[in-house]
Motif scaffolding. Structure first.
Motif, PDB file in Angstrom:
ATOM      1  N   ALA A 173       0.850  -1.185   0.000  1.00 56.81           N
ATOM      2  CA  ALA A 173       0.000   0.000   0.000  1.00 56.81           C
ATOM      3  C   ALA A 173       0.888   1.238   0.000  1.00 56.81           C
ATOM      4  CB  ALA A 173      -0.921  -0.002   1.215  1.00 56.81           C
ATOM      5  N   VAL A 174       0.568   2.180  -0.882  1.00 56.69           N
ATOM      6  CA  VAL A 174       1.370   3.391  -1.056  1.00 56.69           C
ATOM      7  C   VAL A 174       0.457   4.600  -0.858  1.00 56.69           C
ATOM      8  CG1 VAL A 174       2.863   4.700  -2.603  1.00 56.69           C
ATOM      9  CG2 VAL A 174       2.837   2.181  -2.711  1.00 56.69           C
ATOM     10  N   GLU A 175       0.827   5.485   0.043  1.00 53.54           N
ATOM     11  CA  GLU A 175       0.001   6.659   0.289  1.00 53.54           C
ATOM     12  C   GLU A 175       0.043   7.576  -0.927  1.00 53.54           C
ATOM     13  OE1 GLU A 175      -1.008   9.868   3.823  1.00 53.54           O
ATOM     14  OE2 GLU A 175       0.953   8.860   3.814  1.00 53.54           O
ATOM     15  N   LEU A 176      -1.135   7.982  -1.386  1.00 56.94           N
ATOM     16  CA  LEU A 176      -1.290   8.890  -2.520  1.00 56.94           C
ATOM     17  C   LEU A 176      -2.193  10.039  -2.081  1.00 56.94           C
ATOM     18  CD1 LEU A 176      -1.889   6.241  -5.354  1.00 56.94           C
ATOM     19  CD2 LEU A 176       0.256   7.429  -4.824  1.00 56.94           C
ATOM     20  N   PRO A 177      -1.664  10.985  -1.350  1.00 61.50           N
ATOM     21  CA  PRO A 177      -2.510  11.993  -0.700  1.00 61.50           C
ATOM     22  C   PRO A 177      -3.087  13.009  -1.676  1.00 61.50           C
ATOM     23  CG  PRO A 177      -0.188  12.448  -0.312  1.00 61.50           C
ATOM     24  CD  PRO A 177      -0.245  11.126  -1.019  1.00 61.50           C
ATOM     25  N   GLY A 178      -4.163  13.643  -1.225  1.00 60.94           N
ATOM     26  CA  GLY A 178      -4.739  14.757  -1.954  1.00 60.94           C
ATOM     27  C   GLY A 178      -6.191  14.574  -2.319  1.00 60.94           C
ATOM     28  N   HIS A 179      -6.577  13.382  -2.808  1.00 59.35           N
ATOM     29  CA  HIS A 179      -7.957  13.179  -3.242  1.00 59.35           C
ATOM     30  C   HIS A 179      -8.930  13.307  -2.074  1.00 59.35           C
ATOM     31  CE1 HIS A 179     -11.402  11.702  -5.406  1.00 59.35           C
ATOM     32  NE2 HIS A 179     -11.518  10.660  -4.605  1.00 59.35           N
ATOM     33  N   CYS A 180      -8.569  12.731  -0.952  1.00 57.97           N
ATOM     34  CA  CYS A 180      -9.358  12.817   0.274  1.00 57.97           C
ATOM     35  C   CYS A 180      -8.478  12.290   1.401  1.00 57.97           C
ATOM     36  CB  CYS A 180     -10.647  11.997   0.162  1.00 57.97           C
ATOM     37  SG  CYS A 180     -10.373  10.215   0.018  1.00 57.97           S
ATOM     38  N   PRO A 181      -8.867  12.498   2.656  1.00 57.05           N
ATOM     39  CA  PRO A 181      -8.062  11.957   3.750  1.00 57.05           C
ATOM     40  C   PRO A 181      -7.950  10.435   3.667  1.00 57.05           C
ATOM     41  CG  PRO A 181      -9.578  13.617   4.574  1.00 57.05           C
ATOM     42  CD  PRO A 181      -9.966  13.355   3.142  1.00 57.05           C
ATOM     43  N   GLY A 182      -6.749   9.918   3.893  1.00 59.12           N
ATOM     44  CA  GLY A 182      -6.545   8.471   3.923  1.00 59.12           C
ATOM     45  C   GLY A 182      -6.668   7.797   2.576  1.00 59.12           C
ATOM     46  N   HIS A 183      -6.175   8.420   1.517  1.00 61.68           N
ATOM     47  CA  HIS A 183      -6.245   7.841   0.173  1.00 61.68           C
ATOM     48  C   HIS A 183      -4.923   7.148  -0.151  1.00 61.68           C
ATOM     49  CE1 HIS A 183      -5.948   7.835  -4.255  1.00 61.68           C
ATOM     50  NE2 HIS A 183      -7.250   7.616  -4.207  1.00 61.68           N
ATOM     51  N   TRP A 184      -5.007   5.842  -0.486  1.00 61.35           N
ATOM     52  CA  TRP A 184      -3.813   5.041  -0.770  1.00 61.35           C
ATOM     53  C   TRP A 184      -4.019   4.258  -2.066  1.00 61.35           C
ATOM     54  CZ3 TRP A 184       0.211   3.494   3.081  1.00 61.35           C
ATOM     55  CH2 TRP A 184       0.178   4.291   4.229  1.00 61.35           C
ATOM     56  N   GLY A 185      -2.913   3.935  -2.710  1.00 59.30           N
ATOM     57  CA  GLY A 185      -2.916   3.030  -3.846  1.00 59.30           C
ATOM     58  C   GLY A 185      -2.284   1.703  -3.451  1.00 59.30           C
ATOM     59  N   LEU A 186      -2.175   0.802  -4.422  1.00 56.03           N
ATOM     60  CA  LEU A 186      -1.639  -0.531  -4.144  1.00 56.03           C
ATOM     61  C   LEU A 186      -0.695  -0.931  -5.270  1.00 56.03           C
ATOM     62  CD1 LEU A 186      -1.996  -2.839  -2.013  1.00 56.03           C
ATOM     63  CD2 LEU A 186      -3.578  -3.902  -3.640  1.00 56.03           C
ATOM     64  N   LEU A 187       0.553  -1.228  -4.899  1.00 56.80           N
ATOM     65  CA  LEU A 187       1.548  -1.715  -5.844  1.00 56.80           C
ATOM     66  C   LEU A 187       1.563  -3.234  -5.774  1.00 56.80           C
ATOM     67  CD1 LEU A 187       3.731  -0.653  -7.854  1.00 56.80           C
ATOM     68  CD2 LEU A 187       5.388  -0.970  -6.007  1.00 56.80           C
ATOM     69  N   VAL A 188       1.286  -3.868  -6.910  1.00 56.38           N
ATOM     70  CA  VAL A 188       1.104  -5.316  -6.955  1.00 56.38           C
ATOM     71  C   VAL A 188       2.198  -5.947  -7.803  1.00 56.38           C
ATOM     72  CG1 VAL A 188      -0.459  -7.180  -7.629  1.00 56.38           C
ATOM     73  CG2 VAL A 188      -1.393  -5.028  -6.766  1.00 56.38           C
ATOM     74  N   ALA A 189       2.839  -6.976  -7.261  1.00 54.59           N
ATOM     75  CA  ALA A 189       3.797  -7.761  -8.044  1.00 54.59           C
ATOM     76  C   ALA A 189       3.034  -8.885  -8.730  1.00 54.59           C
ATOM     77  CB  ALA A 189       4.882  -8.325  -7.128  1.00 54.59           C
ATOM     78  N   ASP A 190       2.595  -8.625  -9.962  1.00 53.18           N
ATOM     79  CA  ASP A 190       1.738  -9.565 -10.675  1.00 53.18           C
ATOM     80  C   ASP A 190       2.581 -10.578 -11.434  1.00 53.18           C
ATOM     81  OD1 ASP A 190       0.102 -10.399 -13.195  1.00 53.18           O
ATOM     82  OD2 ASP A 190      -1.370  -9.619 -11.773  1.00 53.18           O
ATOM     83  N   ALA A 191       2.231 -11.840 -11.301  1.00 52.61           N
ATOM     84  CA  ALA A 191       3.046 -12.914 -11.880  1.00 52.61           C
ATOM     85  C   ALA A 191       3.059 -12.885 -13.400  1.00 52.61           C
ATOM     86  CB  ALA A 191       2.521 -14.270 -11.393  1.00 52.61           C
ATOM     87  N   ARG A 192       2.003 -12.339 -14.025  1.00 51.53           N
ATOM     88  CA  ARG A 192       1.918 -12.340 -15.489  1.00 51.53           C
ATOM     89  C   ARG A 192       2.243 -10.987 -16.109  1.00 51.53           C
ATOM     90  NH1 ARG A 192      -3.875 -14.851 -16.777  1.00 51.53           N
ATOM     91  NH2 ARG A 192      -4.420 -13.274 -15.242  1.00 51.53           N
ATOM     92  N   ARG A 193       1.900  -9.909 -15.399  1.00 53.67           N
ATOM     93  CA  ARG A 193       1.981  -8.591 -16.025  1.00 53.67           C
ATOM     94  C   ARG A 193       3.042  -7.699 -15.389  1.00 53.67           C
ATOM     95  NH1 ARG A 193      -2.660  -5.784 -15.110  1.00 53.67           N
ATOM     96  NH2 ARG A 193      -2.425  -4.509 -16.974  1.00 53.67           N
ATOM     97  N   GLY A 194       3.820  -8.226 -14.466  1.00 56.72           N
ATOM     98  CA  GLY A 194       4.824  -7.411 -13.804  1.00 56.72           C
ATOM     99  C   GLY A 194       4.199  -6.478 -12.783  1.00 56.72           C
TER     100      GLY A 194
END
Length: 263
Positions: free
Chosen positions: A170-191
Motif C-alpha cells: 500500500a502506497v500513500e497517494l494523498p490529496g484526493h481525500c483523507p486516507g487515500h492510498w494506492g496498491l503496488l502489486v507484483a503480478d506474476a503475469r503482467r509485472g
C-alpha cells in the motif's frame, strides 16, 4: 470537473474494483465498486443528493460479488479487501464480503465516521455502506511494516506491507481525500501494476500531468497535495513507461486481461 480544460458534458466513469488471486491467501479485492446497497443507502435525504450528482448504472451481474461468483469464487471465500478510500463508489459492495479483513487507512476510516450525515455526504461518504463490525475487522496501513519499494517505482520509495510477504504494498497517494492510498502489486503475469485509485481519473492525465480543476480537488480534498501526487505519478510514468498504472475510473487504459496471481 475531472480534467482541467475539459468540456462541460456528462461522461461515464466505470467503477473498476480489481480481483487479485494470491497464491496462499486466495482472492483479494482492491475496492468493491458499486452494489445495490448504494441505491438503498441513497433513498433518504441528504444521501439522495449523492445519487443525483453521480447517478449509478449497474446492470445485473456486474457487482463485484456476482462477478466473483461467475469466476467460481464465493464472496465468503474472499479473505481480504483492500480499500483505497471510503468514497461510496469504492465501498458500496463491502457488506457482500462478510468474512474479509478490511485493510484501509486509519485516517480514512476516522474521517469517514466523523461529523453528521450532511458532512459525510459532502465528503463523498455514505455511512450506511460501512459494515457494523468494521472496527474489529479493520487492519490499518499505518500499522503495517514499512518496506522499500522497487527502484522501478521511483519517485515513490516506501510502502506498507499489507500481507507481510511483499506481494501487496500500500502506497500513500494523498490529496484526493483523507486516507487515500494506492496498491503496488507484483503480478506474476503482467509485472508491476500500480493501482492508483482516484489519484488520477485517467492515464492521459498522468502522461500530460493535467489535474482536475482546483474547484474539484479543493472540494474533495487538497489541491496542493493532489497535484503533488499527480506530478509524482507523471515522473514515474516518464521514468518507467512500461509500469502499468491503473486508475479506478479510467476508461482509456483498461488492461487487456484481468490482473492475475500475485507473485
Amino acid at each position: 470537473m475531472t480534467l482541467r480544460g475539459g468540456a462541460w458534458r456528462p461522461v461515464e466513469f466505470p467503477a473498476r474494483p480489481t480481483l487479485l488471486v494470491h497464491p496462499e491467501e486466495g482472492p483479494v479485492l482492491f475496492d468493491t465498486g458499486y452494489a445495490d446497497a448504494f441505491t438503498e443507502a441513497t433513498r433518504p435525504v441528504p444521501e439522495r443528493f449523492y445519487r443525483w450528482l453521480t447517478p449509478m448504472r449497474l446492470p445485473p451481474g456486474l457487482d463485484a460479488a456476482s462477478q466473483c461468483r461467475s469466476l467460481g469464487i464465493e464472496p465468503a471465500e474472499v479473505r481480504h479487501v483492500v480499500l483505497s478510500h471510503f468514497h461510496a463508489d469504492h465501498v458500496a459492495g463491502l457488506n457482500d464480503f462478510p468474512a474479509a479483513r478490511i485493510h484501509c487507512a486509519r485516517a480514512g476510516l476516522a474521517d469517514a465516521t466523523r461529523g453528521g450525515r450532511w458532512r459525510s455526504v459532502c465528503a463523498g461518504v455514505l455511512r450506511g455502506l460501512l459494515p457494523a463490525d468494521i472496527a474489529s475487522r479493520a487492519r490499518f496501513f499505518e500499522e503495517r511494516p514499512r518496506v522499500a519499494l522497487p527502484s522501478d517505482a521511483r519517485p515513490f520509495t516506501e510502502g506498507a506491507d499489507v500481507l507481510g510477504d511483499g506481494s501487496l504494498l500500500a502506497v500513500e497517494l494523498p490529496g484526493h481525500c483523507p486516507g487515500h492510498w494506492g496498491l503496488l502489486v507484483a503480478d506474476a503475469r503482467r509485472g508491476l501494476n500500480f493501482l492508483v485509485a482516484d489519484a488520477t481519473w485517467s492515464v492521459e492525465a498522468v502522461r500530460t500531468n493535467t489535474p482536475p480543476p482546483a474547484l474539484t480537488t479543493g472540494f474533495l480534498g487538497s489541491t496542493r497535495r493532489y497535484r503533488a501526487t499527480l506530478g509524482a505519478l507523471h515522473v514515474l510514468h516518464v521514468r518507467n513507461p512500461d509500469l502499468v498504472l491503473t486508475p479506478y475510473h479510467g476508461a482509456d487504459d483498461v488492461p487487456a486481461r484481468p490482473a492475475g496471481a500475485v507473485a
